[in-house]
Design a protein around this motif. Structure first.
Motif, PDB file in Angstrom:
ATOM      1  N   PHE A   5      -3.489   5.087  -3.127  1.00 33.17           N
ATOM      2  CA  PHE A   5      -4.529   6.102  -2.943  1.00 33.17           C
ATOM      3  C   PHE A   5      -3.962   7.515  -2.956  1.00 33.17           C
ATOM      4  O   PHE A   5      -2.786   7.754  -2.670  1.00 33.17           O
ATOM      5  CB  PHE A   5      -5.312   5.847  -1.648  1.00 33.17           C
ATOM      6  N   MET A  20      -1.642   9.090   8.724  1.00 30.81           N
ATOM      7  CA  MET A  20      -0.914   8.162   7.856  1.00 30.81           C
ATOM      8  C   MET A  20      -0.921   6.748   8.442  1.00 30.81           C
ATOM      9  O   MET A  20      -1.074   5.763   7.714  1.00 30.81           O
ATOM     10  CB  MET A  20       0.517   8.663   7.644  1.00 30.81           C
ATOM     11  N   ASP A  36      -4.216   5.281   7.607  1.00 29.32           N
ATOM     12  CA  ASP A  36      -4.258   4.864   6.183  1.00 29.32           C
ATOM     13  C   ASP A  36      -3.730   3.450   6.016  1.00 29.32           C
ATOM     14  O   ASP A  36      -4.252   2.657   5.243  1.00 29.32           O
ATOM     15  CB  ASP A  36      -3.300   5.720   5.324  1.00 29.32           C
ATOM     16  N   ILE A  37      -2.630   3.189   6.722  1.00 26.81           N
ATOM     17  CA  ILE A  37      -1.912   1.925   6.538  1.00 26.81           C
ATOM     18  C   ILE A  37      -2.583   0.806   7.334  1.00 26.81           C
ATOM     19  O   ILE A  37      -2.811  -0.289   6.835  1.00 26.81           O
ATOM     20  CB  ILE A  37      -0.436   2.089   6.985  1.00 26.81           C
ATOM     21  N   LEU A  64       0.842  -1.204   0.000  1.00 27.12           N
ATOM     22  CA  LEU A  64       0.000   0.000   0.000  1.00 27.12           C
ATOM     23  C   LEU A  64       0.872   1.248   0.000  1.00 27.12           C
ATOM     24  O   LEU A  64       1.911   1.286   0.658  1.00 27.12           O
ATOM     25  CB  LEU A  64      -0.877  -0.029   1.263  1.00 27.12           C
ATOM     26  N   THR A  65       0.457   2.234  -0.764  1.00 27.38           N
ATOM     27  CA  THR A  65       1.133   3.521  -0.619  1.00 27.38           C
ATOM     28  C   THR A  65       0.194   4.668  -0.971  1.00 27.38           C
ATOM     29  O   THR A  65      -0.822   4.480  -1.651  1.00 27.38           O
ATOM     30  CB  THR A  65       2.429   3.601  -1.448  1.00 27.38           C
ATOM     31  N   GLY A  66       0.530   5.836  -0.460  1.00 27.43           N
ATOM     32  CA  GLY A  66      -0.287   7.020  -0.708  1.00 27.43           C
ATOM     33  C   GLY A  66       0.519   8.054  -1.472  1.00 27.43           C
ATOM     34  O   GLY A  66       1.748   8.064  -1.424  1.00 27.43           O
ATOM     35  N   VAL A 103      -3.862  11.065  -1.363  1.00 29.09           N
ATOM     36  CA  VAL A 103      -4.085  11.509   0.014  1.00 29.09           C
ATOM     37  C   VAL A 103      -4.529  12.976   0.070  1.00 29.09           C
ATOM     38  O   VAL A 103      -3.792  13.857   0.455  1.00 29.09           O
ATOM     39  CB  VAL A 103      -2.837  11.254   0.903  1.00 29.09           C
ATOM     40  N   VAL A 114       5.081  -1.097   2.517  1.00 30.25           N
ATOM     41  CA  VAL A 114       4.737   0.270   2.151  1.00 30.25           C
ATOM     42  C   VAL A 114       5.882   0.913   1.362  1.00 30.25           C
ATOM     43  O   VAL A 114       6.912   1.270   1.943  1.00 30.25           O
ATOM     44  CB  VAL A 114       4.424   1.111   3.411  1.00 30.25           C
ATOM     45  N   ARG A 157       0.537  12.300  -2.662  1.00 29.43           N
ATOM     46  CA  ARG A 157      -0.077  13.621  -2.455  1.00 29.43           C
ATOM     47  C   ARG A 157      -0.457  14.257  -3.787  1.00 29.43           C
ATOM     48  O   ARG A 157       0.426  14.497  -4.607  1.00 29.43           O
ATOM     49  CB  ARG A 157       0.911  14.557  -1.767  1.00 29.43           C
ATOM     50  N   TYR A 195      -0.460  14.657  11.424  1.00 26.30           N
ATOM     51  CA  TYR A 195      -0.269  14.074  10.081  1.00 26.30           C
ATOM     52  C   TYR A 195       0.154  12.598  10.143  1.00 26.30           C
ATOM     53  O   TYR A 195      -0.422  11.736   9.469  1.00 26.30           O
ATOM     54  CB  TYR A 195       0.777  14.930   9.369  1.00 26.30           C
ATOM     55  N   VAL A 209       7.965   3.722   0.036  1.00 26.38           N
ATOM     56  CA  VAL A 209       8.083   5.141   0.401  1.00 26.38           C
ATOM     57  C   VAL A 209       9.474   5.665   0.039  1.00 26.38           C
ATOM     58  O   VAL A 209      10.402   4.891  -0.200  1.00 26.38           O
ATOM     59  CB  VAL A 209       7.920   5.376   1.929  1.00 26.38           C
ATOM     60  N   HIS A 264      -4.383  14.447   3.597  1.00 29.11           N
ATOM     61  CA  HIS A 264      -3.026  14.839   3.981  1.00 29.11           C
ATOM     62  C   HIS A 264      -2.637  16.149   3.305  1.00 29.11           C
ATOM     63  O   HIS A 264      -2.025  17.030   3.909  1.00 29.11           O
ATOM     64  CB  HIS A 264      -2.010  13.754   3.600  1.00 29.11           C
ATOM     65  N   GLN A 269       9.993   9.508   4.384  1.00 25.22           N
ATOM     66  CA  GLN A 269       8.798   9.033   5.080  1.00 25.22           C
ATOM     67  C   GLN A 269       9.093   7.977   6.150  1.00 25.22           C
ATOM     68  O   GLN A 269       8.187   7.482   6.810  1.00 25.22           O
ATOM     69  CB  GLN A 269       7.805   8.454   4.062  1.00 25.22           C
TER      70      GLN A 269
HETATM   71  N1  TRP Z   1       3.031  11.110   3.687  1.00 26.53           N
HETATM   72  C1  TRP Z   1       3.243  10.566   2.369  1.00 26.53           C
HETATM   73  C2  TRP Z   1       4.011  11.614   1.505  1.00 26.53           C
HETATM   74  O1  TRP Z   1       3.973  12.779   1.809  1.00 26.53           O
HETATM   75  C3  TRP Z   1       1.955  10.220   1.690  1.00 26.53           C
HETATM   76  C4  TRP Z   1       1.170   9.199   2.435  1.00 26.53           C
HETATM   77  C5  TRP Z   1       0.039   9.408   3.146  1.00 26.53           C
HETATM   78  C6  TRP Z   1       1.471   7.819   2.519  1.00 26.53           C
HETATM   79  N2  TRP Z   1      -0.419   8.247   3.650  1.00 26.53           N
HETATM   80  C7  TRP Z   1       0.433   7.251   3.309  1.00 26.53           C
HETATM   81  C8  TRP Z   1       2.498   7.021   1.996  1.00 26.53           C
HETATM   82  C9  TRP Z   1       0.427   5.897   3.604  1.00 26.53           C
HETATM   83  C10 TRP Z   1       2.479   5.670   2.314  1.00 26.53           C
HETATM   84  C11 TRP Z   1       1.438   5.114   3.114  1.00 26.53           C
HETATM   85  O2  TRP Z   1       4.599  11.234   0.530  1.00 26.53           O
END
Ligand code: TRP
Length: 328
Positions: A41, A136, A139-140, A8-10, A43, A148, A12, A132, A150, A46, A154
Motif C-alpha cells: 500500500f 505504522m 497498518d501492519i 505486507l509492506t508500505g 502510505v 514485513v 511512501r 508515526y 523493510v 504517513h 525501519q
Molecule cells: N515507514 C515506512 C517507510 O518510511 C513506510 C511504511 C508505512 C511501512 N507503513 C508501513 C512499511 C507498514 C512497512 C509496513 O519506508
C-alpha cells in the motif's frame, strides 16, 4: 491446503522512484509475491506527517507511484495494491493502539530522534510525527501480517509494532501476531556523489531516466582518485562506480575487478558500460510504464479493487478489537 502467510509492506508516495527504492523493499516484494498472500500500500497518511504543508504533492505522486509499482512487476492478480487513506479502519486502530503506547517508547525511537535533528527545514515537532510508528503498527496489525519487507532504517518501527502487539495481547487477550521483518539483502545503493542515494541529495538515478541521462550522471561519479592514466592500477573497493557493478553484474565482478586492478580499462569506458547495463535493466519497466500512463483508468481500478478487498479484512479486525474493548 496450508494457508499462505501474509506479507505486507508500505511505500511512501513522495516522488519519482530511483534505483535506491528499487533495491529496497520493492525488489523483495516482487520476488516473493508468489509465495505469500500480499498487501502493498501507498502510505499517504504517513507522507502527510512530514509533507503536511504541501499535501497536494502527495496526491499528485500517488497515481504515479502506483504506476511505477505495477510497471516494476507488482501483479495485482496476487498482490492487493491499495492506498492507506482508503482504509478508514487504520486510524481507528491507531487510536486504540495510541491509548496503550507509552510516550517514552515513541520518544526514544531512534528514527524519531534522528529525523527531528536532520529535517531542520520542516517543522515536525507535531503529535502526528511522534506517533508515526503507531500508525505504522496499525497498518501492519490491521491485516495481522506475518512478514514485513523493510529497509534497515525501519527496524525500530517493527520492533515497536511487536511491543505494541504484545501489550495489546497482554491487556485484552491474544489476538495480534508479532510480525517479522524481511530485510533486503542488497547493500545500500550509493548515489552519484557517493552518499546514500536520495532524491533530496540530488544524487539519484531515476527509473525513468533515459540512456543519455544515466550516462551523464554516471560520468560525473568519482572513481579511484589515484588513477590518472588508463594503465595506472585501480582500486575497485573504493570506487563508487564499482558498487553498481556489484549490484548489476554480480557474477562478473571478478573479471571487472581484475581489469581495473591491472589497468586494462579506463574509467570512462567502465562507466559507460555500466550505464548501458543499468539502462537495459530499466527498458522493460519504461515500456510498461508508458502503456500504464496512457491507461490511468486501469490503475485506478486496481487501487479500487485493493480498497474493497482490504476494507473487508480490516473491518473484520476492527470488529474483534471493538469486542475486546467492549465497544460494540
Ligand atoms: N515507514 C515506512 C517507510 O518510511 C513506510 C511504511 C508505512 C511501512 N507503513 C508501513 C512499511 C507498514 C512497512 C509496513 O519506508
Amino acid at each position: 491446503m496450508v494457508e499462505k502467510k501474509i506479507m505486507l509492506t508500505g511505500f511512501r508516495p513522495t516522488g519519482k522512484l530511483h534505483l535506491g527504492h528499487l533495491h529496497g523493499n520493492i525488489v523483495n516484494m516482487v520476488k516473493y509475491q508468489h509465495n505469500y498472500d500480499n498487501y502493498f500500500f501507498l502510505v499517504d497518511w504517513h507522507a502527510l506527517s512530514t509533507e503536511y504543508q504541501n499535501p497536494l504533492n502527495i496526491k499528485n505522486n500517488l497515481i504515479e507511484c502506483a504506476i511505477d509499482l505495477l510497471a516494476l512487476g507488482i501483479d495485482p492478480g496476487i498482490t492487493h495494491l491499495y492506498r492507506q487513506s482508503d482504509i478508514a479502519e487504520i486510524p481507528e486502530l491507531t487510536l486504540y493502539l495510541s491509548m496503550i503506547t507509552p510516550l517514552s517508547w515513541l520518544e526514544r525511537c531512534p528514527t524519531y530522534k534522528e529525523q527531528v535533528k536532520e529535517l531542520k527545514t520542516k517543522d515536525i515537532s507535531t503529535l502526528g510525527f511522534l506517533s508515526y510508528p503507531v500508525l505504522m503498527a496499525a497498518d501492519i496489525l490491521i491485516i495481522n501480517a506475518d512478514i514485513v519487507p523493510v529497509g534497515e532504517d525501519q527496524l525500530p518501527h517493527l520492533e515497536l509494532t511487536r511491543e505494541i502487539a504484545r501489550r495489546f495481547n497482554g491487556l485484552y487477550g491474544d489476538y495480534f501476531k508479532e510480525p517479522k521483518e524481511l530485510l533486503s539483502k542488497s547493500t545500500r545503493v550509493v548515489g552519484t556523489d557517493g552518499r546514500k542515494m536520495s532524491k533530496s541529495y540530488g544524487n539519484a538515478i531515476f527509473l525513468s531516466d533515459d540512456y543519455k541521462t544515466i550516462k551523464t550522471k554516471i560520468r560525473q561519479m568519482i572513481t579511484d582518485p589515484s588513477r590518472i592514466k588508463i594503465t595506472d592500477p585501480g582500486h575497485p573497493e573504493i570506487c563508487n562506480v564499482f558498487s553498481f557493478y556489484k549490484i548489476y553484474l554480480k557474477n562478473k565482478t571478478d573479471e571487472i575487478e581484475n581489469r581495473c586492478r591491472d589497468g586494462r580499462i579506463g574509467c570512462i569506458k567502465c562507466k559507460d558500460e555500466i550505464a548501458g547495463v543499468i539502462y537495459d535493466s530499466l527498458k522493460e519497466f519504461q515500456e510498461k510504464r508508458k502503456i500504464l500512463e496512457s491507461d490511468t483508468g486501469y490503475v485506478r481500478n486496481v487501487l479500487s479493487a485493493g480498497k474493497d478487498y482490504v476494507r473487508n479484512v480490516s473491518s473484520a479486525t476492527i470488529k474483534i478489537v471493538r469486542e475486546k474493548l467492549g465497544i460494540e
